[in-house]
Design a protein around this motif. Sequence first.
Motif, PDB file in Angstrom:
ATOM      1  N   TYR A   1      -0.338  -1.945  -4.577  1.00 41.05           N
ATOM      2  CA  TYR A   1       0.360  -1.801  -5.845  1.00 41.05           C
ATOM      3  C   TYR A   1       1.322  -2.968  -6.034  1.00 41.05           C
TER       4      TYR A   1
ATOM      5  N   THR B   1       0.853  -1.184   0.000  1.00 46.15           N
ATOM      6  CA  THR B   1       0.000   0.000   0.000  1.00 46.15           C
ATOM      7  C   THR B   1       0.890   1.236   0.000  1.00 46.15           C
TER       8      THR B   1
ATOM      9  N   ALA C   1       1.912   3.936 -12.529  1.00 44.53           N
ATOM     10  CA  ALA C   1       0.809   3.157 -13.092  1.00 44.53           C
ATOM     11  C   ALA C   1       0.430   3.681 -14.463  1.00 44.53           C
TER      12      ALA C   1
ATOM     13  N   ARG D   1      -7.248  -3.375  -5.131  1.00 42.23           N
ATOM     14  CA  ARG D   1      -7.886  -2.789  -3.949  1.00 42.23           C
ATOM     15  C   ARG D   1      -8.158  -3.860  -2.915  1.00 42.23           C
TER      16      ARG D   1
ATOM     17  N   ARG E   1       1.511   8.356  -3.173  1.00 39.68           N
ATOM     18  CA  ARG E   1       0.372   8.030  -4.042  1.00 39.68           C
ATOM     19  C   ARG E   1       0.517   8.689  -5.411  1.00 39.68           C
TER      20      ARG E   1
ATOM     21  N   ASN F   1      -5.823   0.906  -1.688  1.00 41.39           N
ATOM     22  CA  ASN F   1      -5.185   0.348  -2.871  1.00 41.39           C
ATOM     23  C   ASN F   1      -3.888  -0.350  -2.491  1.00 41.39           C
TER      24      ASN F   1
ATOM     25  N   ALA G   1      -2.441  -1.343  -9.962  1.00 48.09           N
ATOM     26  CA  ALA G   1      -3.102  -1.175  -8.672  1.00 48.09           C
ATOM     27  C   ALA G   1      -4.259  -2.145  -8.524  1.00 48.09           C
TER      28      ALA G   1
END
Length: 297
Positions: free
Chosen positions: A81, A30, A59, A68, A52, A79, A66
């Motif tokens: 990653y 995260t 991304a 969730r 972020r 999210n 990503a």
Amino acid sequence: ARQPMTTRPRRILTGRDLEILTALDRTPLTAGQLLKLAGTFTNPFGSERMVRERLAALASAGWVQAGRYATVGAGAGQNYYQLSRVGYRILYGESAEAPTKRYFAPLSLPRQYHTRALADFIVHTIVAAHAAGVTFTDFYRENTLKLTVGNDCLYPDAAFQLVLPDGRTFNYLVELDNHTEQIRSTKDADSWQKKARLYDDLQSSSSNRFRVLVVTTRSGPRLKTILALGAAVASNRQRSLLLGVPLASYLAVPTAIQSPVFLDHHLRAVSLVTGGVPATVTSLHNSTTASGAAAPQ
């Protein structure tokens, strides 16, 4: 009429981007986990918002992807990653193949709690090692290290080595316990009874020392039960093969690798970088399995 010139955004891979990709190669993270880990980077982030934003840029470039978290509890709705195929090949080359079949797949719902907890453990260990001036190396992510023991195989949740400034090395295998596996069963391949016996057989046949870190993610007496089982199956009662700690207790101690937060099978408090491991321990890359074959790279 002359057509307006269109431009594509420049995609510049920075040194910090490479550190991010390397981190995501170990485990999905995260933004909060990556912010904590970035304290070990050459150029740390100043806030989670900055993390972020950079992850969103990576991304957009197609280097990370990503997902969730949908699980109930801490971290739900956040999210996570992970690397994309492009990001993986940035690290390992155009012809590189992923180490597991589901490396790029979204996390299935049953795996989300386990993956987040394992990431918390890995990040905290790296940060604590960095603060102590200890090198964290020889890392294997989940399901990438196959240890053969006779006709059986073990796939630890992670493996790593800590190297002290004086050159001493300590090898660790990680087994996360989410209270879903049976403790006693000789038939269930994932039972703690069978795991403990196989790890004991592996250590008895290997010239290289290692410890198995049992990390429990829920409260209760289960950890001491697992450690007692490890003592019961041990061929050498003086050898502390299993070391256990509740994840919440581990995460609460900034100096976790130096502090005696683990319990051995005698329920004595020990730390990761002491505990009597000889100074001549070698890398897992040179270890042997119980069948006599070299451990897979």
